[in-house]
Structure formats: C-alpha cells, structure tokens
Design a protein around this motif. Structure first.
Motif, PDB file in Angstrom:
ATOM      1  N   PHE A  87       0.854  -1.193   0.000  1.00  0.00           N
ATOM      2  CA  PHE A  87       0.000   0.000   0.000  1.00  0.00           C
ATOM      3  C   PHE A  87       0.885   1.237   0.000  1.00  0.00           C
ATOM      4  N   PRO A  88       0.505   2.294  -0.745  1.00  0.00           N
ATOM      5  CA  PRO A  88       1.357   3.487  -0.838  1.00  0.00           C
ATOM      6  C   PRO A  88       1.672   4.107   0.522  1.00  0.00           C
ATOM      7  N   GLU A  89       2.841   4.702   0.616  1.00  0.00           N
ATOM      8  CA  GLU A  89       3.263   5.363   1.848  1.00  0.00           C
ATOM      9  C   GLU A  89       2.472   6.657   2.082  1.00  0.00           C
ATOM     10  N   HIS A  90       2.148   7.366   0.991  1.00  0.00           N
ATOM     11  CA  HIS A  90       1.382   8.603   1.092  1.00  0.00           C
ATOM     12  C   HIS A  90      -0.112   8.266   1.079  1.00  0.00           C
ATOM     13  N   VAL A  91      -0.828   8.735   2.106  1.00  0.00           N
ATOM     14  CA  VAL A  91      -2.214   8.323   2.295  1.00  0.00           C
ATOM     15  C   VAL A  91      -3.132   9.532   2.434  1.00  0.00           C
ATOM     16  N   TYR A  92      -4.252   9.499   1.722  1.00  0.00           N
ATOM     17  CA  TYR A  92      -5.329  10.465   1.908  1.00  0.00           C
ATOM     18  C   TYR A  92      -6.394   9.768   2.754  1.00  0.00           C
ATOM     19  N   VAL A  93      -6.744  10.354   3.882  1.00  0.00           N
ATOM     20  CA  VAL A  93      -7.753   9.775   4.767  1.00  0.00           C
ATOM     21  C   VAL A  93      -9.103  10.431   4.484  1.00  0.00           C
ATOM     22  N   SER A  94     -10.070   9.619   4.093  1.00  0.00           N
ATOM     23  CA  SER A  94     -11.437  10.087   3.858  1.00  0.00           C
ATOM     24  C   SER A  94     -12.280   9.611   5.032  1.00  0.00           C
ATOM     25  N   PHE A  95     -12.767  10.575   5.818  1.00  0.00           N
ATOM     26  CA  PHE A  95     -13.403  10.266   7.104  1.00  0.00           C
ATOM     27  C   PHE A  95     -14.848  10.743   7.071  1.00  0.00           C
ATOM     28  N   ASP A  96     -15.783   9.840   6.752  1.00  0.00           N
ATOM     29  CA  ASP A  96     -17.194  10.210   6.644  1.00  0.00           C
ATOM     30  C   ASP A  96     -17.825  10.197   8.037  1.00  0.00           C
ATOM     31  N   VAL A  97     -18.652  11.188   8.343  1.00  0.00           N
ATOM     32  CA  VAL A  97     -19.255  11.238   9.678  1.00  0.00           C
ATOM     33  C   VAL A  97     -20.086  10.002   9.992  1.00  0.00           C
ATOM     34  N   ASP A  98     -20.661   9.353   8.962  1.00  0.00           N
ATOM     35  CA  ASP A  98     -21.512   8.194   9.255  1.00  0.00           C
ATOM     36  C   ASP A  98     -20.721   6.927   9.569  1.00  0.00           C
ATOM     37  N   ARG A  99     -19.372   7.046   9.597  1.00  0.00           N
ATOM     38  CA  ARG A  99     -18.593   5.875  10.037  1.00  0.00           C
ATOM     39  C   ARG A  99     -18.838   5.630  11.507  1.00  0.00           C
ATOM     40  N   LEU A 100     -19.158   6.700  12.270  1.00  0.00           N
ATOM     41  CA  LEU A 100     -19.514   6.551  13.670  1.00  0.00           C
ATOM     42  C   LEU A 100     -20.930   6.006  13.792  1.00  0.00           C
ATOM     43  N   ASP A 101     -21.164   5.235  14.837  1.00  0.00           N
ATOM     44  CA  ASP A 101     -22.521   4.761  15.076  1.00  0.00           C
ATOM     45  C   ASP A 101     -23.438   5.963  15.330  1.00  0.00           C
ATOM     46  N   PRO A 102     -24.702   5.908  14.858  1.00  0.00           N
ATOM     47  CA  PRO A 102     -25.614   7.043  15.061  1.00  0.00           C
ATOM     48  C   PRO A 102     -25.839   7.399  16.528  1.00  0.00           C
ATOM     49  N   SER A 103     -25.567   6.473  17.452  1.00  0.00           N
ATOM     50  CA  SER A 103     -25.696   6.812  18.870  1.00  0.00           C
ATOM     51  C   SER A 103     -24.634   7.811  19.291  1.00  0.00           C
ATOM     52  N   PHE A 104     -23.514   7.858  18.555  1.00  0.00           N
ATOM     53  CA  PHE A 104     -22.466   8.832  18.816  1.00  0.00           C
ATOM     54  C   PHE A 104     -22.682  10.113  18.023  1.00  0.00           C
ATOM     55  N   LEU A 105     -23.098   9.955  16.762  1.00  0.00           N
ATOM     56  CA  LEU A 105     -23.226  11.119  15.895  1.00  0.00           C
ATOM     57  C   LEU A 105     -24.449  10.946  14.996  1.00  0.00           C
ATOM     58  N   PRO A 106     -25.618  11.381  15.483  1.00  0.00           N
ATOM     59  CA  PRO A 106     -26.845  11.205  14.689  1.00  0.00           C
ATOM     60  C   PRO A 106     -26.981  12.197  13.543  1.00  0.00           C
ATOM     61  N   ALA A 107     -26.184  13.280  13.547  1.00  0.00           N
ATOM     62  CA  ALA A 107     -26.363  14.355  12.568  1.00  0.00           C
ATOM     63  C   ALA A 107     -25.710  14.033  11.233  1.00  0.00           C
ATOM     64  N   THR A 108     -26.198  12.966  10.596  1.00  0.00           N
ATOM     65  CA  THR A 108     -25.741  12.618   9.252  1.00  0.00           C
ATOM     66  C   THR A 108     -26.962  12.307   8.398  1.00  0.00           C
ATOM     67  N   GLY A 109     -26.865  12.552   7.116  1.00  0.00           N
ATOM     68  CA  GLY A 109     -28.009  12.316   6.236  1.00  0.00           C
ATOM     69  C   GLY A 109     -28.277  10.854   5.964  1.00  0.00           C
ATOM     70  N   THR A 110     -27.282   9.989   6.264  1.00  0.00           N
ATOM     71  CA  THR A 110     -27.423   8.565   5.940  1.00  0.00           C
ATOM     72  C   THR A 110     -26.993   7.701   7.131  1.00  0.00           C
ATOM     73  N   PRO A 111     -27.754   7.728   8.239  1.00  0.00           N
ATOM     74  CA  PRO A 111     -27.365   6.954   9.419  1.00  0.00           C
ATOM     75  C   PRO A 111     -27.512   5.452   9.195  1.00  0.00           C
ATOM     76  N   VAL A 112     -26.535   4.683   9.671  1.00  0.00           N
ATOM     77  CA  VAL A 112     -26.565   3.229   9.594  1.00  0.00           C
ATOM     78  C   VAL A 112     -26.149   2.674  10.957  1.00  0.00           C
ATOM     79  N   PRO A 113     -26.956   1.806  11.576  1.00  0.00           N
ATOM     80  CA  PRO A 113     -26.578   1.263  12.880  1.00  0.00           C
ATOM     81  C   PRO A 113     -25.353   0.351  12.775  1.00  0.00           C
ATOM     82  N   GLY A 114     -24.755   0.094  13.932  1.00  0.00           N
ATOM     83  CA  GLY A 114     -23.635  -0.844  13.963  1.00  0.00           C
ATOM     84  C   GLY A 114     -22.296  -0.229  13.621  1.00  0.00           C
ATOM     85  N   GLY A 115     -22.153   1.080  13.833  1.00  0.00           N
ATOM     86  CA  GLY A 115     -20.928   1.763  13.442  1.00  0.00           C
ATOM     87  C   GLY A 115     -19.873   1.788  14.525  1.00  0.00           C
TER      88      GLY A 115
END
Length: 246
Positions: free
Chosen positions: A207-235
């Motif tokens: 894997f390349p040494e140089h990395v771009y991190v894409s961090f979507d708010v919905d990666r967190l469980d909605p119990s932590f961060l409900p303010a996303t347009g596409t909530p999915v449980p189990g995060g």
C-alpha cells in the motif's frame, strides 16, 4: 466565502501564518447529490463554529502549535466537474507547499477533487486512500450522476487506479461488493471491527506510503453522531475511529 477560522480565538499570530502553518483547512459547502437527509451545505460553517469550543491540549501536546490556517470556502456553484477542479486546485496547492490539506464538507462527492489535487502534487509518488465510512461509495453512478456521493470511490479506485482501503462499511450493494474484488480494494467491515473490538489493522505491504484519509461522519454509530443524512446502525465508536486512523 469567509468563515469562522478553525480554533478561532485559540491560535497565536505565528500559528495563523500561512507561510508556516502546517495545516490548511479548506471548507467545501457542497450539497448537490444527497439522497436522504439534507444539510451538508451548512456542514463546514457548523464545524468551524463548533471548533471554537475545543481545547488546544490533546494527549499532553498541542498539535495546533504547528499552525492552522482556514481558507475561504470553495465556490460550489456550477457544473460538478468544475467544482471538483476548484477543490483539486486547493489541495494541490497545499500539498505542493508541503502542507496538509484538511478538507471539511459537504457531501462525500467532494473527495474526488480533493484526492486528485493531492495526487497531482505527488506526481510519481503513489497515493492511497484510507476510507472510514458506513458506505462503500463504489457505484458506477447513482441517480444518474457520475459525481455522486455514492460513486466517488468508484471514480478514484477503478477509473483512476488509486489503491483503496475501506474500514467500517456496513451498507453496500451487490455491484459494490463485486467491484471491491475486481478493483482489488482492501477492506475490514464494521461487524468485524466492532464485534472484534479491533483498534488497529495492518494495511497491505504494497500500500502506498502517502495516504489520503477520507473520514465520513456516518462511520460513527448514530448513537455517537446522529447528525448525518445517511445513518446506519452498527458503526464505530469515537476512540476506535481515532485509533484506526492512527
């Protein structure tokens, strides 16, 4: 547009110096292809306003002492390819200057422009994407739009050939599951990470040494961060997300 600077009121004049600041915050209030909950256009302004409540100290040090400059918001009017070009120009300029671009959105489609700008700046040095997200975003198009939030990683991984590693996914289609395999995407999904309480994963050796991190708010469980347009449980939880980035 001018927005509240990140950590407004906490940074010294030296830390706000564009000539030396290590981090460039690039607001992108993009909202064009959202398919459920709305509000991404207001995301950057809300994040920057909330940042004034943060403390400088993090685990015994002050990362902001390296300097943080907040740029004007990217103009998100006009055709999406033109918007992507404007985003790419910003991230390319930051990377060429040896700075770290911190792009805050805005819907996930903006990642195409952000990654392409950094990739241009790196030239022959390869870039890889680490995507922490609830969704794979690997559809070829979504609702007729190629530059959709749901197809941004297909553009980058399959069409541009950029190595991709996905963490925390828990909502994807057959098309995306098959494309993961055909495009050689590395992944560890949410069920595996959460039920196994995994806080670190080794990327592939090539894997390349140089990395771009894409961090979507919905990666967190909605119990932590409900303010996303596409909530999915189990995060993921907060600390698990932080540790995975590390």
């Amino acid at each position: 547009a001018t927005m509240t600077p990140f950590l407004d009121g906490e940074l010294s004049a030296a830390e706000l110096d564009p000539a030396t600041a290590r981090f460039r915050v690039i607001p992108v209030p993009l909202e064009r292809t959202v398919s459920y909950g709305a509000g991404t256009a207001g995301g950057p302004a809300a994040l920057l306003e909330a940042s004034t409540q943060l403390e400088r100290l993090w685990r015994g040090s002050e990362p902001c002492s390296a300097g943080i400059v907040t740029e004007d918001a990217v103009d998100c009017d006009g055709p999406l390819p033109e918007v992507m070009a404007r985003i790419a120009a910003r991230t390319e300029a930051a990377a060429i200057a040896g700075r770290i671009p911190v792009v805050i959105g805005g819907e996930h489609s903006l990642s195409y422009g952000a990654v392409m700008g950094v990739a241009r700046a790196l030239g022959d040095r390869r870039i890889g994407i680490v995507q922490i997200d609830a969704h794979a975003d690997l559809r070829r198009a979504y609702q007729g739009e190629r530059h959709s939030h749901a197809s941004v990683m297909q553009l980058l991984a399959e069409e541009q050939g950029i190595p991709l590693a996905q963490f925390g996914i828990r909502a994807l289609s057959w098309e995306e599951a098959e494309r993961r395999l055909s495009a050689g995407v590395f992944f560890r999904d949410a069920e595996d990470l959460v039920t196994g309480n995994l806080h670190a994963v080794d990327l592939p050796a090539d894997f390349p040494e140089h990395v771009y991190v894409s961090f979507d708010v919905d990666r967190l469980d909605p119990s932590f961060l409900p303010a996303t347009g596409t909530p999915v449980p189990g995060g993921l939880g907060f600390w698990q997300s932080i540790h995975l980035v590390e």
